[in-house]
Design a protein around this motif. Sequence first.
Motif, mmCIF file in Angstrom:
data_model
loop_
_atom_site.group_PDB
_atom_site.id
_atom_site.type_symbol
_atom_site.label_atom_id
_atom_site.label_comp_id
_atom_site.label_asym_id
_atom_site.label_seq_id
_atom_site.Cartn_x
_atom_site.Cartn_y
_atom_site.Cartn_z
ATOM 1 N N UNK A 108 0.819 -1.216 0.000
ATOM 2 C CA UNK A 108 0.000 0.000 0.000
ATOM 3 C C UNK A 108 0.853 1.267 0.000
ATOM 4 N N UNK A 109 2.159 1.116 0.265
ATOM 5 C CA UNK A 109 3.036 2.270 0.436
ATOM 6 C C UNK A 109 3.288 2.587 1.899
ATOM 7 N N UNK A 140 6.357 -9.453 -0.327
ATOM 8 C CA UNK A 140 5.815 -8.092 -0.380
ATOM 9 C C UNK A 140 4.664 -7.889 0.590
ATOM 10 N N UNK A 141 3.825 -8.919 0.771
ATOM 11 C CA UNK A 141 2.643 -8.768 1.628
ATOM 12 C C UNK A 141 2.640 -9.718 2.825
ATOM 13 N N UNK A 142 3.823 -10.095 3.305
ATOM 14 C CA UNK A 142 3.866 -10.956 4.494
ATOM 15 C C UNK A 142 5.067 -10.622 5.375
ATOM 16 N N UNK A 171 -4.322 -4.445 5.723
ATOM 17 C CA UNK A 171 -5.349 -5.438 6.091
ATOM 18 C C UNK A 171 -5.095 -6.830 5.526
ATOM 19 N N UNK A 172 -4.399 -6.921 4.384
ATOM 20 C CA UNK A 172 -4.166 -8.231 3.773
ATOM 21 C C UNK A 172 -2.759 -8.771 4.011
ATOM 22 N N UNK A 173 -1.987 -8.132 4.898
ATOM 23 C CA UNK A 173 -0.640 -8.625 5.200
ATOM 24 C C UNK A 173 -0.725 -9.958 5.938
ATOM 25 N N UNK A 174 0.022 -10.939 5.471
ATOM 26 C CA UNK A 174 0.109 -12.226 6.156
ATOM 27 C C UNK A 174 1.067 -12.065 7.334
ATOM 28 N N UNK A 175 0.636 -12.474 8.518
ATOM 29 C CA UNK A 175 1.441 -12.297 9.731
ATOM 30 C C UNK A 175 1.684 -13.648 10.373
ATOM 31 N N UNK A 176 2.947 -13.992 10.505
ATOM 32 C CA UNK A 176 3.350 -15.247 11.159
ATOM 33 C C UNK A 176 4.149 -14.887 12.408
ATOM 34 N N UNK A 177 3.849 -15.543 13.528
ATOM 35 C CA UNK A 177 4.598 -15.342 14.771
ATOM 36 C C UNK A 177 5.353 -16.630 15.055
ATOM 37 N N UNK A 178 6.666 -16.482 15.268
ATOM 38 C CA UNK A 178 7.511 -17.662 15.490
ATOM 39 C C UNK A 178 8.345 -17.447 16.752
ATOM 40 N N UNK A 179 8.295 -18.433 17.663
ATOM 41 C CA UNK A 179 9.116 -18.367 18.875
ATOM 42 C C UNK A 179 10.531 -18.838 18.534
ATOM 43 N N UNK A 180 11.522 -18.087 19.023
ATOM 44 C CA UNK A 180 12.926 -18.457 18.821
ATOM 45 C C UNK A 180 13.644 -18.412 20.167
#
Length: 197
Positions: A108-109, A140-142, A171-180
Amino acid sequence: AFGCPVHSWYGSSELSGYAAGTVPDASEVSYAFNPWVTYVEVTDELGRPLPPGESGHLVMTDLNNHVMPFIRYDTGDWAVMAGRSIGGFQVVTDLQGRSQTERIRLPSGRVLTAVSFADVFQDQRIASAVRGWQCAQTSADSIEIHIVASDVVDVETINLLRQRARIATDPDTQIEVRKVDQLATLPSGKRWLLRAQ
């Protein structure tokens, strides 16, 4: 606690101290720049002034130093011109700190910086569950958020983290949460906070 109004100042040693003060009673944190001290602009990567509402480089011209003035000095900060002034003082909003070599641009910028994305972790529940974080753009979107979690992290906290990250992103960004177990470092040994694709 201090018995007086508390507000913050913006300035730099290059421009002889304080150049702006917070605007009182504003709905968002805004800074009014003293026109007798500095001329302020928000520019794109090529130094072209941006219209109000667009985020870019905070560039200042020193009007106070007659011996060695800084002309169109790129402070390294990012900001947005508000498109208004107060008594001749130009107003800037969304002022980001000097960690702007790390930023992620979404389709989206919209630009994520270490300062703006850190707001995701301001919730008390998240703050007590996360000892450290990094955010990497994987396409680009994640994005992928790496966290070093304390013992109190649970599924609800992870979901809250995703919800708050959603507000900071598209709103369409893919979001992943990873424990390290530990956060990644640069060859210098310094930890990074944001990494673009």
